[in-house]
Design a protein around this motif. Structure first.
Motif, PDB file in Angstrom:
ATOM      1  N   ALA A  53      96.860 129.540  53.011  1.00  0.00           N
ATOM      2  CA  ALA A  53      97.693 130.425  52.397  1.00  0.00           C
ATOM      3  C   ALA A  53      97.063 131.803  52.964  1.00  0.00           C
ATOM      4  O   ALA A  53      97.756 132.777  52.817  1.00  0.00           O
ATOM      5  CB  ALA A  53      97.389 130.194  50.913  1.00  0.00           C
ATOM      6  N   GLU A  54      95.840 131.752  53.098  1.00  0.00           N
ATOM      7  CA  GLU A  54      95.011 133.094  53.383  1.00  0.00           C
ATOM      8  C   GLU A  54      95.225 133.546  54.850  1.00  0.00           C
ATOM      9  O   GLU A  54      95.617 134.852  55.038  1.00  0.00           O
ATOM     10  CB  GLU A  54      93.518 133.268  53.264  1.00  0.00           C
ATOM     11  CG  GLU A  54      92.707 134.304  53.645  1.00  0.00           C
ATOM     12  CD  GLU A  54      93.000 135.522  52.772  1.00  0.00           C
ATOM     13  OE1 GLU A  54      92.507 136.609  53.073  1.00  0.00           O
ATOM     14  OE2 GLU A  54      93.597 135.353  51.514  1.00  0.00           O
ATOM     15  N   ASN A  56      98.242 132.941  56.090  1.00  0.00           N
ATOM     16  CA  ASN A  56      99.585 133.262  56.137  1.00  0.00           C
ATOM     17  C   ASN A  56      99.755 134.773  55.679  1.00  0.00           C
ATOM     18  O   ASN A  56     100.329 135.742  56.097  1.00  0.00           O
ATOM     19  CB  ASN A  56     100.698 132.355  55.588  1.00  0.00           C
ATOM     20  CG  ASN A  56     100.894 131.168  56.119  1.00  0.00           C
ATOM     21  OD1 ASN A  56     101.191 129.976  55.588  1.00  0.00           O
ATOM     22  ND2 ASN A  56     100.924 131.274  57.443  1.00  0.00           N
ATOM     23  N   ARG A  57      98.969 134.931  54.660  1.00  0.00           N
ATOM     24  CA  ARG A  57      98.651 136.172  53.694  1.00  0.00           C
ATOM     25  C   ARG A  57      98.331 137.413  54.616  1.00  0.00           C
ATOM     26  O   ARG A  57      98.795 138.540  54.659  1.00  0.00           O
ATOM     27  CB  ARG A  57      97.842 136.392  52.790  1.00  0.00           C
ATOM     28  CG  ARG A  57      98.031 137.347  51.817  1.00  0.00           C
ATOM     29  CD  ARG A  57      96.812 137.307  50.530  1.00  0.00           C
ATOM     30  NE  ARG A  57      95.468 137.695  51.259  1.00  0.00           N
ATOM     31  CZ  ARG A  57      95.213 138.665  51.661  1.00  0.00           C
ATOM     32  NH1 ARG A  57      95.729 140.050  51.397  1.00  0.00           N
ATOM     33  NH2 ARG A  57      93.965 138.990  51.944  1.00  0.00           N
ATOM     34  N   ARG A  58      97.610 136.933  55.609  1.00  0.00           N
ATOM     35  CA  ARG A  58      97.217 137.949  56.544  1.00  0.00           C
ATOM     36  C   ARG A  58      98.144 138.282  57.659  1.00  0.00           C
ATOM     37  O   ARG A  58      97.906 138.904  58.699  1.00  0.00           O
ATOM     38  CB  ARG A  58      95.654 137.569  57.323  1.00  0.00           C
ATOM     39  CG  ARG A  58      94.711 137.793  56.375  1.00  0.00           C
ATOM     40  CD  ARG A  58      93.362 137.052  56.797  1.00  0.00           C
ATOM     41  NE  ARG A  58      92.220 137.339  55.937  1.00  0.00           N
ATOM     42  CZ  ARG A  58      91.426 138.296  55.762  1.00  0.00           C
ATOM     43  NH1 ARG A  58      91.662 139.218  56.778  1.00  0.00           N
ATOM     44  NH2 ARG A  58      90.542 138.501  54.929  1.00  0.00           N
ATOM     45  N   ARG A  94     104.238 127.396  55.998  1.00  0.00           N
ATOM     46  CA  ARG A  94     103.870 128.671  55.408  1.00  0.00           C
ATOM     47  C   ARG A  94     103.667 128.475  54.116  1.00  0.00           C
ATOM     48  O   ARG A  94     104.227 127.770  53.372  1.00  0.00           O
ATOM     49  CB  ARG A  94     104.991 129.497  55.463  1.00  0.00           C
ATOM     50  CG  ARG A  94     104.862 131.000  54.818  1.00  0.00           C
ATOM     51  CD  ARG A  94     105.811 131.954  55.278  1.00  0.00           C
ATOM     52  NE  ARG A  94     105.725 132.277  56.811  1.00  0.00           N
ATOM     53  CZ  ARG A  94     104.880 133.168  57.230  1.00  0.00           C
ATOM     54  NH1 ARG A  94     103.931 133.931  56.122  1.00  0.00           N
ATOM     55  NH2 ARG A  94     104.678 133.614  58.523  1.00  0.00           N
ATOM     56  N   THR A  96     102.159 129.910  50.280  1.00  0.00           N
ATOM     57  CA  THR A  96     101.873 130.906  49.644  1.00  0.00           C
ATOM     58  C   THR A  96     101.044 130.970  47.946  1.00  0.00           C
ATOM     59  O   THR A  96     101.392 129.689  47.368  1.00  0.00           O
ATOM     60  CB  THR A  96     103.303 131.378  48.793  1.00  0.00           C
ATOM     61  OG1 THR A  96     103.988 131.849  50.009  1.00  0.00           O
ATOM     62  CG2 THR A  96     103.043 132.522  47.890  1.00  0.00           C
ATOM     63  N   ASP A  97     100.222 131.430  47.964  1.00  0.00           N
ATOM     64  CA  ASP A  97      99.146 131.280  46.760  1.00  0.00           C
ATOM     65  C   ASP A  97      99.806 131.912  45.547  1.00  0.00           C
ATOM     66  O   ASP A  97     100.116 133.037  45.523  1.00  0.00           O
ATOM     67  CB  ASP A  97      97.851 131.995  47.029  1.00  0.00           C
ATOM     68  CG  ASP A  97      96.805 131.947  46.116  1.00  0.00           C
ATOM     69  OD1 ASP A  97      97.151 131.175  44.960  1.00  0.00           O
ATOM     70  OD2 ASP A  97      95.652 132.216  46.091  1.00  0.00           O
ATOM     71  N   HIS A 191     106.015 144.000  45.243  1.00  0.00           N
ATOM     72  CA  HIS A 191     105.249 142.709  45.178  1.00  0.00           C
ATOM     73  C   HIS A 191     104.286 142.483  44.421  1.00  0.00           C
ATOM     74  O   HIS A 191     104.050 141.626  43.419  1.00  0.00           O
ATOM     75  CB  HIS A 191     105.211 142.123  46.807  1.00  0.00           C
ATOM     76  CG  HIS A 191     104.515 140.596  46.851  1.00  0.00           C
ATOM     77  ND1 HIS A 191     103.356 140.362  46.799  1.00  0.00           N
ATOM     78  CD2 HIS A 191     105.410 139.459  46.862  1.00  0.00           C
ATOM     79  CE1 HIS A 191     103.309 138.930  46.929  1.00  0.00           C
ATOM     80  NE2 HIS A 191     104.786 138.158  46.890  1.00  0.00           N
ATOM     81  N   GLN A 192     103.588 143.409  44.622  1.00  0.00           N
ATOM     82  CA  GLN A 192     102.108 143.349  43.816  1.00  0.00           C
ATOM     83  C   GLN A 192     102.382 143.702  42.222  1.00  0.00           C
ATOM     84  O   GLN A 192     101.891 143.065  41.362  1.00  0.00           O
ATOM     85  CB  GLN A 192     100.873 144.421  44.392  1.00  0.00           C
ATOM     86  CG  GLN A 192     100.323 143.855  45.842  1.00  0.00           C
ATOM     87  CD  GLN A 192      99.844 142.772  45.656  1.00  0.00           C
ATOM     88  OE1 GLN A 192      99.088 142.435  44.866  1.00  0.00           O
ATOM     89  NE2 GLN A 192     100.067 142.014  46.707  1.00  0.00           N
ATOM     90  N   ASP A 227     109.792 136.467  46.746  1.00  0.00           N
ATOM     91  CA  ASP A 227     108.473 135.952  47.303  1.00  0.00           C
ATOM     92  C   ASP A 227     107.437 135.890  46.005  1.00  0.00           C
ATOM     93  O   ASP A 227     106.512 134.732  46.231  1.00  0.00           O
ATOM     94  CB  ASP A 227     107.950 136.853  48.330  1.00  0.00           C
ATOM     95  CG  ASP A 227     108.776 136.643  49.705  1.00  0.00           C
ATOM     96  OD1 ASP A 227     109.745 135.702  49.723  1.00  0.00           O
ATOM     97  OD2 ASP A 227     108.759 137.638  50.461  1.00  0.00           O
TER      98      ASP A 227
END
Length: 574
Positions: A53-54, A56-58, A94, A96-97, A191-192, A227
């Motif tokens: 997950a990390e 992919n997040r990067r 892929r 996602t956290d 998103h955030q 997402d």
């Protein structure tokens, strides 16, 4: 330049990678630092899920070393040959956290059947509000949350008004909630914000199941919402073309069919930011009694009058303008009478109604029996005074009041259209004639002034049809203005889910046909011109509404007593 990293501690995996031509930097799991991963990098191996997950997040890719290992070979160090035998391959994943769930372990609601839990309905305020309104009216929910950017504040308030009224109708006490989104509308910021706001909502409503409608918002905003809430919420999309609420996540779930009568005319217009100031509805007994008492006359004016005495030439009004045909003469005389009452001067003082109007026949002309019968019918129905008629080379008409002049100047076409709509049996709240519209908020400086008028408006299958009615040669004489107005009205009032028709009692001449039809095609307008097009207007409206025409429905052929076995009507011009 993007890096390729193969993370493994197994010698057999390294041999397998070399055998298959993999060019990548080999890293032991204990030496792998996920902080060194950059966008575009490719990380391969068998990483734990939280590290994937990390990665992919990067912005990096993860290719998982996958095999179909039999039970007896699990936990053993495998050779490259064994890996090939077990179908070793690199599959991209892929991950996602979606946040920590530790605190939910001992929450009973987290383990209950989600179908029995209350629903928190999330939607995004947008310029096209109807796809948000329909799930609110049709769907099951216990609280509505409206997300809105600063530019969508007005649209958000409309949505909340609908949710508030719908909640009251259902007996729910919770008011809709407004969540403000960042002004920039970019993916990262949205998103955030969504993640943070949904976390707050979950704390406030821990027992609620979340449903997200992603129909609204611009594309980046929609992606950010999807997402952020994928696998956390039931994600739906209102497909107006198919008349369905589609379920996007979880995949494979059945959609929900929208009822044809979900939106009535008032609700549709309200969500477009408009209110009805006046209307002619078929549940008004007095109105319908008047319309039905003269429906045969209305049909004669709309379908037959344009063919009566087309060679008649007359001069009408102070300007001595020339009118061609009986229909044109009567229209001009009626319009002159209506115009005589228009207010003048700074004080806007109304003028006295000029009931008597005269047209001078330009040359000797024998008026046909059909024309004389029509004039007699106008007198019998109270549209003209009995002193009206053709005498001494003049066509003299006397109107009992302004309403009669309005009817003969073109109002009969609007009555013809309204009666046509009534014939197909739609609920009375879904169509109306002479619909005055204005913005929802009252304006102190224009209290007595409407924004516009719709000659006929119908809402069915959650779509709006606007019908503009024109008598005589109006469409030919002012085609550009009429077509432009119809297209503008459709876009402003109906939005993406509407269409516009123009009715003309006179058939377009060859001189005007090409120009008018080119403009109509450019503006996506449908034109019904002349008796051959108008006589089957009820059937055409039924086809638009998706209603099968029944023999019991009353057609204009029955009203006029004509032969219903005539040839098919002329196709509408598009």
């Amino acid at each position: 330049m993007p890096k390729r990293i193969f993370v493994t501690r197994h010698r057999g995996a390294i041999t397998w990678a070399v055998r298959h031509g993999l060019r990548a930097r080999k890293v032991e799991m204990s030496n792998f630092d996920v902080a060194s991963v950059a966008p575009g990098d490719v990380v391969m191996g068998t990483l734990p899920v939280h590290l994937i997950a990390e990665v992919n997040r990067r912005g990096a890719h993860y290719w998982h070393l996958a095999m179909d290992v039999p039970p007896e070979a699990r936990g053993k160090e495998l050779t490259a040959d064994e890996m090939d035998a077990y179908g070793a391959r690199l599959d991209e994943f892929r991950v996602t956290d979606l946040g920590s769930r530790t605190q939910s372990i001992d929450t009973p609601e987290a383990w209950e059947d989600s179908d029995g839990r209350p629903v928190l309905h999330l939607c995004i305020a947008t310029g096209q509000a109807l796809p948000n309104v329909m799930p609110i009216i049709q769907g099951a929910w216990d609280r509505v949350v409206v997300f809105a950017s600063p530019t969508m504040a007005v649209q958000a308030e409309r949505l909340m008004d609908v949710a508030r009224r719908e909640g009251e109708r259902r007996g729910q006490t919770g008011a809709p909630i407004l969540v403000r989104l960042p002004a920039d509308g970019g993916y990262a910021a949205t998103h955030q914000r969504v993640i943070a706001e949904v976390a707050k909502l979950r704390k406030g409503f821990p027992e609620y199941r979340v449903v997200l409608n992603i129909t609204g918002g611009q594309k980046l905003m929609t992606l950010a919402f999807a997402d952020a809430l994928r696998s956390q919420a039931d994600i739906i999309y209102c497909n107006t073309d198919r008349g369905q609420i589609e379920r996007i996540d979880p995949p494979g779930a059945d959609g929900l069919q929208l009822p044809d009568d979900l939106l009535d005319l008032a609700t549709y217009l309200e969500m477009q930011g408009l209110r009805i100031t006046r209307q002619m509805r078929c549940d008004d007994d007095e109105v319908m009694a008047r319309l039905k008492s003269r429906e045969r006359l209305t049909a004669m004016l709309a379908l037959r009058m344009p063919q009566f005495d087309t060679g008649l030439q007359s001069q009408v009004g102070p300007s001595r303008r020339v009118a061609y045909g009986l229909a044109a003469a009567l229209h001009d005389l009626a319009a002159t009478a209506v115009d005589s009452t228009r207010a003048t001067g700074k004080a806007r003082t109304p003028r006295p109604f000029q009931a008597v109007q005269v047209a001078q026949l330009m040359e000797p002309f024998r008026v046909s029996a059909d024309s004389r019968t029509l004039l007699q019918q106008l007198v019998k129905q109270g549209v003209l005074d009995e002193s009206s008629g053709i005498q001494g080379g003049q066509l003299r008409v006397v109107f009992p009041d302004v309403a009669a002049a309005v009817y003969l100047s073109g109002g009969y076409v609007e009555e013809f259209a309204l009666l046509s709509a009534a014939a197909i049996g739609l609920p009375v709240s879904h169509f109306a004639g002479n619909v005055g519209i204005d913005v929802r908020q009252a304006r102190a400086d224009r209290r007595n002034y409407e924004l516009n008028e719709l000659d006929l408006a119908l809402v069915w299958r959650n779509r709006l049809l606007i019908v503009e009615c024109k008598a005589g040669r109006a469409l030919m004489n002012k085609s550009q203005d009429i077509l432009n107005k119809s297209a503008t009205l459709r876009d402003a009032v109906a939005g993406l889910h509407g269409s516009s028709w123009i009715l003309s009692t006179s058939e377009l001449s060859k001189t005007h046909l090409g120009d008018v039809m080119d403009r109509a095609a450019l503006n996506r307008l449908t034109i019904l011109d002349g008796a051959e097009s108008l006589r089957d207007l009820p059937q055409r409206l039924a086809e638009w509404a998706g209603i099968e025409w029944q023999p019991s429905f009353r057609s204009w052929a029955k009203v006029l007593g004509g032969n219903s076995s005539r040839s098919a009507a002329k196709p509408a011009r598009r």
